[in-house]
Scaffold this active site. Structure first.
Site, PDB file in Angstrom:
ATOM      1  N   ALA A 118       0.867  -1.175   0.000  1.00 59.57           N
ATOM      2  CA  ALA A 118       0.000   0.000   0.000  1.00 59.57           C
ATOM      3  C   ALA A 118       0.905   1.228   0.000  1.00 59.57           C
ATOM      4  O   ALA A 118       2.080   1.150   0.369  1.00 59.57           O
ATOM      5  CB  ALA A 118      -0.895  -0.017   1.230  1.00 59.57           C
ATOM      6  N   GLY A 159       0.800  -4.968   0.920  1.00 58.14           N
ATOM      7  CA  GLY A 159      -0.392  -5.039   0.075  1.00 58.14           C
ATOM      8  C   GLY A 159      -0.137  -5.693  -1.267  1.00 58.14           C
ATOM      9  O   GLY A 159      -1.060  -6.239  -1.880  1.00 58.14           O
ATOM     10  N   GLU A 169      -0.488  -9.238  -0.549  1.00 60.22           N
ATOM     11  CA  GLU A 169      -1.919  -9.479  -0.302  1.00 60.22           C
ATOM     12  C   GLU A 169      -2.716  -9.464  -1.603  1.00 60.22           C
ATOM     13  O   GLU A 169      -3.653 -10.247  -1.776  1.00 60.22           O
ATOM     14  CB  GLU A 169      -2.450  -8.428   0.684  1.00 60.22           C
ATOM     15  CG  GLU A 169      -1.885  -8.651   2.079  1.00 60.22           C
ATOM     16  CD  GLU A 169      -2.127  -7.471   3.012  1.00 60.22           C
ATOM     17  OE1 GLU A 169      -1.692  -6.357   2.678  1.00 60.22           O
ATOM     18  OE2 GLU A 169      -2.761  -7.672   4.060  1.00 60.22           O
ATOM     19  N   GLU A 198       4.718  -5.074   7.206  1.00 63.04           N
ATOM     20  CA  GLU A 198       3.964  -4.015   7.896  1.00 63.04           C
ATOM     21  C   GLU A 198       4.394  -3.810   9.347  1.00 63.04           C
ATOM     22  O   GLU A 198       4.338  -2.708   9.880  1.00 63.04           O
ATOM     23  CB  GLU A 198       2.453  -4.322   7.859  1.00 63.04           C
ATOM     24  CG  GLU A 198       1.820  -4.180   6.484  1.00 63.04           C
ATOM     25  CD  GLU A 198       1.849  -5.450   5.645  1.00 63.04           C
ATOM     26  OE1 GLU A 198       2.638  -6.362   5.947  1.00 63.04           O
ATOM     27  OE2 GLU A 198       1.082  -5.514   4.672  1.00 63.04           O
TER      28      GLU A 198
HETATM   29  N1  CAA Z   1       4.600   3.180  -0.640  1.00 61.58           N
HETATM   30  C1  CAA Z   1       4.993   4.338  -1.183  1.00 61.58           C
HETATM   31  N2  CAA Z   1       6.162   4.475  -1.850  1.00 61.58           N
HETATM   32  C2  CAA Z   1       6.951   3.386  -1.963  1.00 61.58           C
HETATM   33  C3  CAA Z   1       6.605   2.140  -1.419  1.00 61.58           C
HETATM   34  C4  CAA Z   1       5.345   2.052  -0.738  1.00 61.58           C
HETATM   35  N3  CAA Z   1       4.900   0.917  -0.209  1.00 61.58           N
HETATM   36  N4  CAA Z   1       7.577   1.254  -1.685  1.00 61.58           N
HETATM   37  C5  CAA Z   1       8.532   1.919  -2.379  1.00 61.58           C
HETATM   38  N5  CAA Z   1       8.138   3.203  -2.555  1.00 61.58           N
HETATM   39  C6  CAA Z   1       8.886   4.271  -3.243  1.00 61.58           C
HETATM   40  C7  CAA Z   1      10.034   4.762  -2.414  1.00 61.58           C
HETATM   41  O1  CAA Z   1       9.597   5.704  -1.433  1.00 61.58           O
HETATM   42  C8  CAA Z   1      10.918   5.375  -3.458  1.00 61.58           C
HETATM   43  O2  CAA Z   1      10.384   6.635  -3.787  1.00 61.58           O
HETATM   44  P1  CAA Z   1      11.356   7.943  -3.946  1.00 61.58           P
HETATM   45  O3  CAA Z   1      12.169   7.623  -5.163  1.00 61.58           O
HETATM   46  O4  CAA Z   1      10.397   9.050  -4.136  1.00 61.58           O
HETATM   47  O5  CAA Z   1      12.154   8.007  -2.699  1.00 61.58           O
HETATM   48  C9  CAA Z   1      10.711   4.447  -4.656  1.00 61.58           C
HETATM   49  O6  CAA Z   1       9.493   3.755  -4.407  1.00 61.58           O
HETATM   50  C10 CAA Z   1      11.806   3.420  -4.805  1.00 61.58           C
HETATM   51  O7  CAA Z   1      11.925   2.720  -3.579  1.00 61.58           O
HETATM   52  P2  CAA Z   1      13.304   2.550  -2.787  1.00 61.58           P
HETATM   53  O8  CAA Z   1      14.211   3.715  -3.075  1.00 61.58           O
HETATM   54  O9  CAA Z   1      12.990   2.291  -1.353  1.00 61.58           O
HETATM   55  O10 CAA Z   1      13.887   1.260  -3.505  1.00 61.58           O
HETATM   56  P3  CAA Z   1      14.872   0.168  -2.899  1.00 61.58           P
HETATM   57  O11 CAA Z   1      15.263  -0.693  -4.039  1.00 61.58           O
HETATM   58  O12 CAA Z   1      15.957   0.811  -2.100  1.00 61.58           O
HETATM   59  O13 CAA Z   1      13.987  -0.684  -1.874  1.00 61.58           O
HETATM   60  C11 CAA Z   1      12.025  -1.870  -1.143  1.00 61.58           C
HETATM   61  C12 CAA Z   1      12.916  -1.465  -2.333  1.00 61.58           C
HETATM   62  C13 CAA Z   1      12.807  -2.821  -0.213  1.00 61.58           C
HETATM   63  C14 CAA Z   1      10.822  -2.612  -1.734  1.00 61.58           C
HETATM   64  C15 CAA Z   1      11.579  -0.635  -0.360  1.00 61.58           C
HETATM   65  O14 CAA Z   1      11.066   0.323  -1.266  1.00 61.58           O
HETATM   66  C16 CAA Z   1      10.526  -0.882   0.671  1.00 61.58           C
HETATM   67  O15 CAA Z   1      10.840  -1.403   1.728  1.00 61.58           O
HETATM   68  N6  CAA Z   1       9.260  -0.487   0.408  1.00 61.58           N
HETATM   69  C17 CAA Z   1       8.182  -0.563   1.355  1.00 61.58           C
HETATM   70  C18 CAA Z   1       7.713  -1.978   1.554  1.00 61.58           C
HETATM   71  C19 CAA Z   1       6.626  -1.993   2.602  1.00 61.58           C
HETATM   72  O16 CAA Z   1       6.811  -1.700   3.743  1.00 61.58           O
HETATM   73  N7  CAA Z   1       5.399  -2.403   2.196  1.00 61.58           N
HETATM   74  C20 CAA Z   1       4.266  -2.488   3.062  1.00 61.58           C
HETATM   75  C21 CAA Z   1       3.433  -1.252   2.948  1.00 61.58           C
HETATM   76  S1  CAA Z   1       2.141  -1.192   4.173  1.00 61.58           S
HETATM   77  C22 CAA Z   1       0.883  -2.114   3.527  1.00 61.58           C
HETATM   78  O17 CAA Z   1       0.995  -2.666   2.463  1.00 61.58           O
HETATM   79  C23 CAA Z   1      -0.382  -2.190   4.352  1.00 61.58           C
HETATM   80  C24 CAA Z   1      -1.317  -3.266   3.949  1.00 61.58           C
HETATM   81  O18 CAA Z   1      -1.298  -4.342   4.465  1.00 61.58           O
HETATM   82  C25 CAA Z   1      -2.346  -3.025   2.935  1.00 61.58           C
END
Ligand code: CAA
Length: 258
Positions: free
Chosen positions: A66, A109, A112, A132
């Protein structure tokens, strides 16, 4: 189709393809994107020329979850009152089979969404996870429910409580994913499977999906009862007569979906 901002849609014969397309945000599932996915799913579901649907992302990410930037400022009252993520349940109402073709990150998400599909094909480098817990929350789109049903309690607890990612190979071993394929073959194979399904009698396909999904809702006794009733009901189809007659006469069946 050009009506969408965050997804692309196209058809491959009788297979409708939805490509998540916010590559700069690793296909983070914003509300806007998810509304577009729902809209595309409903259109394909209602389109008589389409028999199966594939959802995919790109090589780097299926979806990284998400949209954290969208959620960051939201309060409890806001998410509760607006039923935030409520619309993520729409996919469960789709009658046609949905195949997830997963490469790269399928996190939170994203994992999911893949688990909400009927079948998951994954590329060798796909990475799954429910991180999460590392954001101070828990999965909110069925992760705690669907992962445990797919892989059992100990693994689901380990994954969700630690937030550690898991590989496509682990996912296949645990039964979450049905096939692991070379990165460049995942989408082709998912579409091919969709076409194979599209070549069969569609009312039976719909009934089979409906019945399998009941396994998650009903007791074994009730589920088998539901299945039997549905099995009987298929005897009303011309395709049942055609399928059995074709077998006996050693010829290919000609399905009419009636
Ligand atoms: N939401 C919003 N933006 C996101 C994102 C997310 N879930 N995942 C990645 N992005 C964005 C980053 O902020 C970044 O944007 P900027 O260039 O503007 O900074 C861009 O995508 C590229 O990401 P990274 O620079 O972080 O890329 P990376 O290769 O270094 O890392 C990653 C990749 C390990 C997937 C890392 O992006 C990450 O950990 N993302 C979040 C994963 C996460 O926590 N997901 C769960 C979300 S909560 C949820 O989903 C609730 C639910 O149950 C419904």
């Amino acid at each position: 189709q050009k009506d969408y901002q965050d997804i692309l849609t196209e058809s491959h014969g009788k297979v409708g393809l939805i490509t998540l397309n916010r590559p700069k945000a690793l296909n983070a599932l914003s509300s806007h994107l998810f509304h577009e996915v729902n809209n595309a799913l409903e259109k394909f579901d209602d389109d008589t020329n389409i028999s199966a649907i594939v959802i995919t992302g790109n090589e780097r990410a299926f979806a990284a979850g998400a949209d954290i930037k969208e959620m960051m400022e939201k309060s409890f009252a806001e998410v509760y009152k607006t039923s935030f993520l409520g619309h993520w349940g729409k996919i469960n109402d789709i009658r046609k089979p949905i195949i997830a073709a997963v490469n790269g990150f399928a996190l939170g998400g994203g994992c999911e969404l893949a688990m909400s599909c009927d079948i998951i094909y994954a590329g060798e480098k796909a990475v799954f996870g429910q991180p999460e817990i590392k954001l101070g929350v828990i999965p909110g789109a069925g992760g705690t429910q669907r992962l445990v049903r797919a892989v059992g309690k100990s693994k689901a607890m380990e994954i969700i409580l630690s937030g550690r990612n898991f590989s496509a190979q682990e996912a296949e071993r645990w039964g979450l994913v049905s096939k692991v394929l070379p990165v460049d073959k995942v989408l082709d194979e998912a579409i091919r499977l969709g076409q194979e399904i599209a070549g069969l009698s569609q009312p039976s396909i719909q009934a089979a999906k409906e019945s399998i999904n009941r396994a998650f809702e009903l007791s074994l006794r009730e589920g088998c009862h539901f299945e039997r009733k549905l099995f009987y009901s298929l005897f009303a189809l011309k395709d049942k007569k055609e399928g059995m007659e074709a077998f006996v006469k050693k010829r290919e069946p000609k399905w009419t979906d009636e």
